[in-house]
Design a protein around this motif. Structure first.
Motif, PDB file in Angstrom:
ATOM      1  N   MET A   1      -3.156  -0.559  -3.891  1.00 13.44           N
ATOM      2  CA  MET A   1      -2.878   0.883  -3.837  1.00 13.44           C
ATOM      3  C   MET A   1      -2.252   1.361  -5.140  1.00 13.44           C
ATOM      4  O   MET A   1      -2.612   2.425  -5.668  1.00 13.44           O
ATOM      5  CB  MET A   1      -1.954   1.181  -2.664  1.00 13.44           C
TER       6      MET A   1
ATOM      7  N   TRP B   1       0.051   5.117   8.286  1.00 14.91           N
ATOM      8  CA  TRP B   1       0.151   3.945   9.181  1.00 14.91           C
ATOM      9  C   TRP B   1       0.163   4.389  10.639  1.00 14.91           C
ATOM     10  O   TRP B   1       0.910   5.292  11.021  1.00 14.91           O
ATOM     11  CB  TRP B   1       1.426   3.173   8.859  1.00 14.91           C
TER      12      TRP B   1
ATOM     13  N   TYR C   1      -6.884   4.608   2.232  1.00 12.74           N
ATOM     14  CA  TYR C   1      -6.511   3.314   2.792  1.00 12.74           C
ATOM     15  C   TYR C   1      -6.175   3.450   4.274  1.00 12.74           C
ATOM     16  O   TYR C   1      -5.422   4.339   4.681  1.00 12.74           O
ATOM     17  CB  TYR C   1      -5.309   2.738   2.043  1.00 12.74           C
ATOM     18  N   GLY C   2      -6.716   2.554   5.050  1.00 13.64           N
ATOM     19  CA  GLY C   2      -6.384   2.506   6.460  1.00 13.64           C
ATOM     20  C   GLY C   2      -7.272   3.372   7.324  1.00 13.64           C
ATOM     21  O   GLY C   2      -7.900   4.337   6.873  1.00 13.64           O
TER      22      GLY C   2
ATOM     23  N   GLU D   1      -9.084  -0.790   1.994  1.00 10.61           N
ATOM     24  CA  GLU D   1      -9.611   0.326   1.211  1.00 10.61           C
ATOM     25  C   GLU D   1     -10.953   0.769   1.789  1.00 10.61           C
ATOM     26  O   GLU D   1     -11.901  -0.002   1.846  1.00 10.61           O
ATOM     27  CB  GLU D   1      -9.771  -0.118  -0.242  1.00 10.61           C
TER      28      GLU D   1
ATOM     29  N   LYS E   1      -2.837   7.467   2.841  1.00 11.13           N
ATOM     30  CA  LYS E   1      -2.655   6.457   3.867  1.00 11.13           C
ATOM     31  C   LYS E   1      -1.750   7.023   4.950  1.00 11.13           C
ATOM     32  O   LYS E   1      -0.939   7.916   4.686  1.00 11.13           O
ATOM     33  CB  LYS E   1      -2.056   5.173   3.305  1.00 11.13           C
TER      34      LYS E   1
ATOM     35  N   ALA F   1      -6.330   7.421   7.741  1.00 13.29           N
ATOM     36  CA  ALA F   1      -6.689   8.243   6.581  1.00 13.29           C
ATOM     37  C   ALA F   1      -8.203   8.334   6.421  1.00 13.29           C
ATOM     38  O   ALA F   1      -8.742   9.406   6.118  1.00 13.29           O
ATOM     39  CB  ALA F   1      -6.055   7.667   5.312  1.00 13.29           C
TER      40      ALA F   1
ATOM     41  N   ASN G   1      -4.824  -1.016   8.560  1.00 16.44           N
ATOM     42  CA  ASN G   1      -3.948   0.002   7.986  1.00 16.44           C
ATOM     43  C   ASN G   1      -3.873  -0.043   6.467  1.00 16.44           C
ATOM     44  O   ASN G   1      -3.407   0.925   5.850  1.00 16.44           O
ATOM     45  CB  ASN G   1      -2.537  -0.115   8.563  1.00 16.44           C
ATOM     46  N   ILE G   2      -4.308  -1.146   5.847  1.00 12.61           N
ATOM     47  CA  ILE G   2      -4.189  -1.243   4.387  1.00 12.61           C
ATOM     48  C   ILE G   2      -5.521  -1.410   3.677  1.00 12.61           C
ATOM     49  O   ILE G   2      -5.580  -1.281   2.449  1.00 12.61           O
ATOM     50  CB  ILE G   2      -3.241  -2.390   3.968  1.00 12.61           C
TER      51      ILE G   2
END
Length: 226
Positions: A40, A54, A160-161, A154, A52, A164, A151-152
């Motif tokens: 990121m 979470w 990311y996630g 790309e 992003k 999003a 959640n992380i």
């Protein structure tokens, strides 16, 4: 002798930090959201922004977990150390026969890479990834691995996630994703900077169709992600 001791002490401390710092972060991230990852930060410096949001695994449509398993790692639920040893054996055979390896990266391996490392395929990164992967597999339950991964990971430039990506591409929360939309998100994961879930090419649509069909065929192999 006295001149060598500081170097030895520095090497010993560096080795200890190499072991303990990632371990401490793994233990923390077993329970708390991941605030940011090296990828990121790298992409943000490159000018791609950072979107992003979470959300817990329960707030992500199960179809997305099923889709990434179907697309990336069919035996995710069966692995004990985070590796697909059958796929690795095939990789070695391909290399021995002079063929191009097909790839044997698992969801747990990708989580280790996304969480701690930089993008690329250099040998040093792969060795560190192989060191971190079984630690995550042993310290986290499957549901946590999937939660962190979704959640992380790309999904597009600066995106990311699952939450999003779902809002950016489909204008809805991740818990409202359909099977087809989930398959399209999973389809772009090998090349999220070049493929788009919102404006999919013919290739991405065909890949998504294969993923969606495979989701219905995996049966018990999806049990840990239901």
């Amino acid at each position: 002798m006295s001149k060598r001791l500081p170097w030895r002490r520095w090497l010993a401390r560096s080795a200890l930090a190499f072991i303990l710092v990632p371990l401490a972060l793994m233990l923390a991230f077993r329970f708390v959201p991941v605030p940011v990852t090296p990828l990121m930060l790298i992409r943000a410096v490159q000018g791609e922004g950072l979107q992003k949001d979470w959300v817990p695994l329960e707030s992500i449509a199960p179809a997305l977990a099923h889709a990434v398993i179907a697309a990336e790692d069919n035996r995710f639920c069966e692995q004990s150390l985070g590796f697909d040893f059958r796929a690795l054996h095939g990789e070695i055979e391909d290399w021995w026969d002079g063929e191009r390896p097909r790839g044997a990266s698992t969801i747990t391996m990708q989580t280790a890479k996304n969480l701690f490392l930089w993008p690329g395929r250099d040998p040093v990164r792969k060795v560190i990834e192989a060191w971190l992967t079984p630690q995550i597999a042993l310290l986290w339950p499957k549901q946590r691995v999937m939660e962190v991964y979704l959640n992380i990971v790309e999904f597009g430039p600066g995106i990311y996630g699952a939450e999003a990506a779902s809002r950016a591409f489909f204008n809805k929360p991740a818990n409202a994703l359909t099977r087809r939309e989930a398959a399209r998100l999973a389809a772009v994961l090998p090349s999220p900077l070049n493929w788009s879930a919102a404006r999919p090419s013919g290739y991405v649509l065909r890949r998504a169709s294969i993923i969606e069909r495979r989701m219905g065929q995996l049966g018990p192999l999806l049990d840990c992600a239901r």
